[in-house]
Design a protein around this motif. Structure first.
Motif, PDB file in Angstrom:
ATOM      1  N   THR A   1       0.841  -1.196   0.000  1.00  0.00           N
ATOM      2  CA  THR A   1       0.000   0.000   0.000  1.00  0.00           C
ATOM      3  C   THR A   1       0.874   1.243   0.000  1.00  0.00           C
ATOM      4  O   THR A   1       1.788   1.370   0.819  1.00  0.00           O
ATOM      5  CB  THR A   1      -0.917   0.034   1.235  1.00  0.00           C
ATOM      6  N   LEU A   2       0.594   2.166  -0.932  1.00  0.00           N
ATOM      7  CA  LEU A   2       1.290   3.447  -1.006  1.00  0.00           C
ATOM      8  C   LEU A   2       0.264   4.547  -0.780  1.00  0.00           C
ATOM      9  O   LEU A   2      -0.732   4.631  -1.500  1.00  0.00           O
ATOM     10  CB  LEU A   2       1.963   3.629  -2.367  1.00  0.00           C
ATOM     11  N   ILE A   3       0.511   5.392   0.226  1.00  0.00           N
ATOM     12  CA  ILE A   3      -0.395   6.500   0.526  1.00  0.00           C
ATOM     13  C   ILE A   3       0.361   7.803   0.306  1.00  0.00           C
ATOM     14  O   ILE A   3       1.272   8.133   1.069  1.00  0.00           O
ATOM     15  CB  ILE A   3      -0.931   6.423   1.959  1.00  0.00           C
TER      16      ILE A   3
ATOM     17  N   ALA B   1      -4.334  -0.874  10.598  1.00  0.00           N
ATOM     18  CA  ALA B   1      -3.604  -2.119  10.847  1.00  0.00           C
ATOM     19  C   ALA B   1      -2.852  -2.538   9.587  1.00  0.00           C
ATOM     20  O   ALA B   1      -3.306  -2.310   8.460  1.00  0.00           O
ATOM     21  CB  ALA B   1      -4.568  -3.212  11.279  1.00  0.00           C
ATOM     22  N   ILE B   2      -1.687  -3.168   9.799  1.00  0.00           N
ATOM     23  CA  ILE B   2      -0.869  -3.651   8.686  1.00  0.00           C
ATOM     24  C   ILE B   2      -0.613  -5.141   8.905  1.00  0.00           C
ATOM     25  O   ILE B   2       0.493  -5.570   9.233  1.00  0.00           O
ATOM     26  CB  ILE B   2       0.468  -2.894   8.586  1.00  0.00           C
ATOM     27  N   PRO B   3      -1.650  -5.975   8.756  1.00  0.00           N
ATOM     28  CA  PRO B   3      -1.452  -7.420   8.895  1.00  0.00           C
ATOM     29  C   PRO B   3      -0.855  -7.998   7.623  1.00  0.00           C
ATOM     30  O   PRO B   3      -0.697  -7.299   6.614  1.00  0.00           O
ATOM     31  CB  PRO B   3      -2.869  -7.933   9.134  1.00  0.00           C
ATOM     32  N   SER B   4      -0.518  -9.278   7.641  1.00  0.00           N
ATOM     33  CA  SER B   4      -0.051  -9.973   6.451  1.00  0.00           C
ATOM     34  C   SER B   4      -0.940 -11.167   6.190  1.00  0.00           C
ATOM     35  O   SER B   4      -1.453 -11.801   7.116  1.00  0.00           O
ATOM     36  CB  SER B   4       1.400 -10.429   6.623  1.00  0.00           C
ATOM     37  N   GLY B   5      -1.142 -11.474   4.909  1.00  0.00           N
ATOM     38  CA  GLY B   5      -1.980 -12.597   4.534  1.00  0.00           C
ATOM     39  C   GLY B   5      -1.180 -13.840   4.222  1.00  0.00           C
ATOM     40  O   GLY B   5       0.044 -13.879   4.374  1.00  0.00           O
ATOM     41  N   ASN B   6      -1.878 -14.882   3.767  1.00  0.00           N
ATOM     42  CA  ASN B   6      -1.216 -16.136   3.441  1.00  0.00           C
ATOM     43  C   ASN B   6      -0.367 -16.036   2.175  1.00  0.00           C
ATOM     44  O   ASN B   6       0.511 -16.841   1.947  1.00  0.00           O
ATOM     45  CB  ASN B   6      -2.253 -17.241   3.263  1.00  0.00           C
ATOM     46  N   HIS B   7      -0.649 -15.039   1.324  1.00  0.00           N
ATOM     47  CA  HIS B   7       0.025 -14.957   0.048  1.00  0.00           C
ATOM     48  C   HIS B   7       0.943 -13.757  -0.071  1.00  0.00           C
ATOM     49  O   HIS B   7       1.916 -13.791  -0.820  1.00  0.00           O
ATOM     50  CB  HIS B   7      -1.001 -14.897  -1.092  1.00  0.00           C
TER      51      HIS B   7
ATOM     52  N   GLY C   1       2.130  -7.551   4.407  1.00  0.00           N
ATOM     53  CA  GLY C   1       1.471  -6.277   4.641  1.00  0.00           C
ATOM     54  C   GLY C   1       2.517  -5.185   4.731  1.00  0.00           C
ATOM     55  O   GLY C   1       3.444  -5.270   5.541  1.00  0.00           O
ATOM     56  N   SER C   2       2.403  -4.173   3.899  1.00  0.00           N
ATOM     57  CA  SER C   2       3.349  -3.060   3.945  1.00  0.00           C
ATOM     58  C   SER C   2       2.635  -1.779   3.562  1.00  0.00           C
ATOM     59  O   SER C   2       1.798  -1.763   2.661  1.00  0.00           O
ATOM     60  CB  SER C   2       4.537  -3.296   3.008  1.00  0.00           C
ATOM     61  N   ILE C   3       2.964  -0.705   4.275  1.00  0.00           N
ATOM     62  CA  ILE C   3       2.432   0.611   3.966  1.00  0.00           C
ATOM     63  C   ILE C   3       3.590   1.591   3.874  1.00  0.00           C
ATOM     64  O   ILE C   3       4.457   1.637   4.764  1.00  0.00           O
ATOM     65  CB  ILE C   3       1.430   1.096   5.027  1.00  0.00           C
ATOM     66  N   GLU C   4       3.613   2.372   2.793  1.00  0.00           N
ATOM     67  CA  GLU C   4       4.535   3.488   2.660  1.00  0.00           C
ATOM     68  C   GLU C   4       3.702   4.764   2.689  1.00  0.00           C
ATOM     69  O   GLU C   4       2.766   4.918   1.914  1.00  0.00           O
ATOM     70  CB  GLU C   4       5.328   3.412   1.361  1.00  0.00           C
ATOM     71  N   VAL C   5       4.048   5.675   3.613  1.00  0.00           N
ATOM     72  CA  VAL C   5       3.295   6.912   3.779  1.00  0.00           C
ATOM     73  C   VAL C   5       4.161   8.076   3.336  1.00  0.00           C
ATOM     74  O   VAL C   5       5.230   8.321   3.905  1.00  0.00           O
ATOM     75  CB  VAL C   5       2.855   7.119   5.238  1.00  0.00           C
ATOM     76  N   ASN C   6       3.695   8.786   2.314  1.00  0.00           N
ATOM     77  CA  ASN C   6       4.394   9.965   1.822  1.00  0.00           C
ATOM     78  C   ASN C   6       3.480  11.168   2.005  1.00  0.00           C
ATOM     79  O   ASN C   6       2.788  11.592   1.090  1.00  0.00           O
ATOM     80  CB  ASN C   6       4.776   9.782   0.349  1.00  0.00           C
ATOM     81  N   GLY C   7       3.455  11.684   3.214  1.00  0.00           N
ATOM     82  CA  GLY C   7       2.595  12.810   3.545  1.00  0.00           C
ATOM     83  C   GLY C   7       2.610  13.023   5.046  1.00  0.00           C
ATOM     84  O   GLY C   7       3.174  12.225   5.804  1.00  0.00           O
ATOM     85  N   ALA C   8       2.010  14.115   5.492  1.00  0.00           N
ATOM     86  CA  ALA C   8       1.928  14.385   6.926  1.00  0.00           C
ATOM     87  C   ALA C   8       0.897  13.467   7.566  1.00  0.00           C
ATOM     88  O   ALA C   8      -0.107  13.103   6.947  1.00  0.00           O
ATOM     89  CB  ALA C   8       1.560  15.848   7.164  1.00  0.00           C
ATOM     90  N   VAL C   9       1.142  13.079   8.831  1.00  0.00           N
ATOM     91  CA  VAL C   9       0.241  12.185   9.560  1.00  0.00           C
ATOM     92  C   VAL C   9      -0.157  12.855  10.868  1.00  0.00           C
ATOM     93  O   VAL C   9       0.704  13.247  11.662  1.00  0.00           O
ATOM     94  CB  VAL C   9       0.913  10.829   9.846  1.00  0.00           C
TER      95      VAL C   9
ATOM     96  N   SER D   1       5.337  -7.328   8.647  1.00  0.00           N
ATOM     97  CA  SER D   1       4.394  -6.217   8.615  1.00  0.00           C
ATOM     98  C   SER D   1       5.247  -4.953   8.634  1.00  0.00           C
ATOM     99  O   SER D   1       5.847  -4.622   9.660  1.00  0.00           O
ATOM    100  CB  SER D   1       3.484  -6.284   9.842  1.00  0.00           C
ATOM    101  N   ASP D   2       5.347  -4.260   7.504  1.00  0.00           N
ATOM    102  CA  ASP D   2       6.313  -3.172   7.337  1.00  0.00           C
ATOM    103  C   ASP D   2       5.637  -1.827   7.183  1.00  0.00           C
ATOM    104  O   ASP D   2       4.598  -1.697   6.531  1.00  0.00           O
ATOM    105  CB  ASP D   2       7.190  -3.418   6.101  1.00  0.00           C
ATOM    106  N   LEU D   3       6.272  -0.799   7.773  1.00  0.00           N
ATOM    107  CA  LEU D   3       5.814   0.587   7.647  1.00  0.00           C
ATOM    108  C   LEU D   3       7.000   1.446   7.264  1.00  0.00           C
ATOM    109  O   LEU D   3       8.029   1.433   7.943  1.00  0.00           O
ATOM    110  CB  LEU D   3       5.209   1.075   8.970  1.00  0.00           C
ATOM    111  N   THR D   4       6.863   2.199   6.162  1.00  0.00           N
ATOM    112  CA  THR D   4       7.893   3.131   5.730  1.00  0.00           C
ATOM    113  C   THR D   4       7.343   4.545   5.823  1.00  0.00           C
ATOM    114  O   THR D   4       6.303   4.848   5.241  1.00  0.00           O
ATOM    115  CB  THR D   4       8.328   2.848   4.277  1.00  0.00           C
ATOM    116  N   ILE D   5       8.050   5.398   6.557  1.00  0.00           N
ATOM    117  CA  ILE D   5       7.632   6.780   6.772  1.00  0.00           C
ATOM    118  C   ILE D   5       8.561   7.665   5.952  1.00  0.00           C
ATOM    119  O   ILE D   5       9.727   7.862   6.320  1.00  0.00           O
ATOM    120  CB  ILE D   5       7.670   7.145   8.268  1.00  0.00           C
ATOM    121  N   ASP D   6       8.064   8.197   4.857  1.00  0.00           N
ATOM    122  CA  ASP D   6       8.911   8.983   3.954  1.00  0.00           C
ATOM    123  C   ASP D   6       9.209  10.378   4.489  1.00  0.00           C
ATOM    124  O   ASP D   6      10.210  10.985   4.120  1.00  0.00           O
ATOM    125  CB  ASP D   6       8.245   9.104   2.575  1.00  0.00           C
TER     126      ASP D   6
END
Length: 538
Positions: A398-400, A411-417, A420-428, A443-448
């Protein structure tokens, strides 16, 4: 040079605050305090400066305060305090005023007014993100503003971002305005008063006509009931048809048998998106069967593009549905505009949903109120401001690329296949919490933009496989975790800080890698890259 008045509050970069000794303080665009032109390297993520009883206070994105009397003093207390120094007397609950001349005061003693140019001003400083504002209110700790388009926005503090109100009805009681869902019948004393002060009545004679401010509307007849629902005036005639308008100058809408009180004159219907018309979510011809959505309907979409304007799908959840073995895999594009509300999920689809792609595009300058629970190969969210509400989850990549507000969890869960990863490029915003951790995969989170990240990270109870939290571009050689705040240091200077939800339940490790600082925890502490261990003091 005269000192700034007591209770002076600065929230915009490069705005000067002057102390009793003539020293000039401001926040630069990098979020650090500058004193007489010299950057204070021990500061970071600063959002607010205040002058209180001879002391200069700074608040960072973790809502922690430090103060000093002189530039040569150390900031104190050492780890900051969550207690605001701005102790004042707030306006009474439900305080309200319209136009220029009045004011409301929040719990931090900030005074909010409307300027002659129609902008909200806090302690005399105009907020450039506001415009055409005609009403202010204070309700349950929130400051509310309404603009000329009858759109309401709120914030919980001077430093917070504005959050759009998705409902058409006023979120606060307005003096003299009828309560939401009020109704009258012919011959009944009184009438309905809308948000602009117009009085709507029903004449018991003359065939049952609507009158506005005493003037009969000749286009109406045989009216048996009139109601105010979510800011809209509705009238029902003897044929059981309802007509609506917002302002007296508007034309009445086409008649509908749908009752405005429950949003539906029919049982909930299952609708499938077929598109091919104008691709507007409100267009009946783009759904099968050919019925426009109403709150409570069951909606689904496979591949295709759907345009959602405002509250066209409010009260419904749009399910992303793939077809087993379909080639190419489903690709769904959702374009939103205005103060849109969207609930979307893929929870009812089987495992092959992971091969679908979803793109949500919010119009630039707009605010999208979003609740999403998606499991896809990839999800992309971009555009204006996204206001997350409720519990959200994203499985897959997921890219936001948007600014995030709200009080929900992500939530950033992971599935069987897929992972789960989210990259956030913006203010939070500070009201959002990212839930990390999975029992079976990373389960990965990248804060740009770490300097603009004010949210909370919850690492999850042990044992889990956390994966990584990457603070892109941050360079650090030591760290400290105290009272739920992780601070990263380069020498003696704070270069970044983030709130971690307690209890941590994990053995936290930090590494400096080429991309920035990587936080790992749980059963898998591998950074995936060669890096230097950053010592952590807890």
């Amino acid at each position: 040079m005269a000192a700034s008045p007591n209770n002076t509050i600065i929230m915009t970069p490069n705005t000067i605050l002057t102390d009793a000794s003539g020293n000039q303080w401001f926040i630069d665009t990098a979020g650090q305090v500058v004193v007489d032109g010299v950057v204070d390297p021990t500061t970071g993520h600063v959002q607010t400066l205040a002058y209180e009883n001879g002391r200069v206070w700074q608040m960072n994105s973790a809502d922690l305060w430090w103060s000093k009397a002189l530039p040569s003093d150390a900031w104190g207390p050492t780890y900051g305090t969550a207690s605001s120094p701005l102790v004042g007397v707030a306006s009474p609950n439900d305080d309200f005023y319209a136009g220029v001349g009045g004011s409301v005061t929040d719990a931090d003693d900030n005074v909010w007014t409307i300027t002659s140019g129609g902008q909200v001003a806090v302690n005399g400083v105009a907020d450039p993100t506001t415009g055409r504002v005609d009403e202010l209110a204070y309700n349950n700790g929130l400051v509310w503003q309404k603009n000329a388009d009858n759109h309401w926005y709120s914030k919980s503090s001077a430093a917070a971002g504005w959050v759009a109100w998705p409902n058409g009805a006023a979120p606060v009681p307005i003096p003299g305005v009828s309560a939401n869902r009020s109704w009258i019948v012919p011959g009944e004393a009184g009438g309905l008063t809308d948000a602009n002060g117009n009085s709507w009545t029903l004449a018991s004679s003359g065939g049952g006509q609507v009158a506005v401010d005493g003037v009969v509307d000749p286009t109406t007849a045989n009216v048996v009931e009139m109601a105010l629902v979510n800011g809209v005036i509705w009238q029902e005639n003897t044929a059981g048809l309802w007509y609506s308008k917002v302002a007296p100058s508007d034309a009445w809408s086409a008649g509908t048998p749908l009752n405005p009180f429950n949003g539906s004159g029919r049982v909930p219907t299952s609708l499938t998106w077929v598109g091919g018309g104008n691709n507007q979510a409100s267009n009946a011809a783009d759904w099968s069967p050919g019925v426009a959505p109403e709150p409570g309907d069951v909606l689904s979409i496979g591949s295709g593009t759907i345009n959602v304007a405002g509250n066209a799908l409010a009260g419904d959840t749009l399910a992303i549905v793939s077809v087993a073995g379909a080639q190419p895999a489903a690709s769904t594009v959702i374009n939103t505009s205005g103060a849109a509300t969207l609930s979307v999920d893929s929870a009812n689809s089987p495992d092959y949903e992971f091969f679908a792609t979803v793109r949500i595009n919010a119009a630039v300058g707009s605010t999208l109120t979003l609740n999403a629970n998606l499991a896809t190969a990839s999800t992309t969210i971009s555009g204006g401001t996204v206001n997350f509400v409720g519990s959200n989850s994203f499985v897959g990549a997921t890219l936001i690329s948007a600014n995030l507000t709200g009080s929900g969890s992500i939530a950033i869960p992971s599935g069987n296949h897929v992972l789960g990863s989210i990259e956030v490029n913006g203010a939070v915003g500070s009201g959002l919490t990212f839930l990390m951790g999975s029992l079976n995969a990373h389960s990965d989170l990248t804060i740009d933009r770490p300097i603009a990240f004010a949210g909370t990270i919850e690492l999850g109870a042990s044992p889990v496989t956390l994966g990584h939290v990457t603070f892109t571009g941050v360079q650090a050689n030591s760290a400290e975790l105290l009272n739920g705040v992780l601070q990263l240091f380069k020498g003696a200077s704070v270069v970044d800080s983030v709130r971690l939800s307690e209890p941590y339940g994990q053995a936290i490790q930090l590494h400096q890698v080429a991309a920035g600082v990587v936080l790992t925890a749980g059963t898998d502490n591998d950074t995936g890259n060669a890096g230097t261990v950053i010592p952590l003091k807890a």
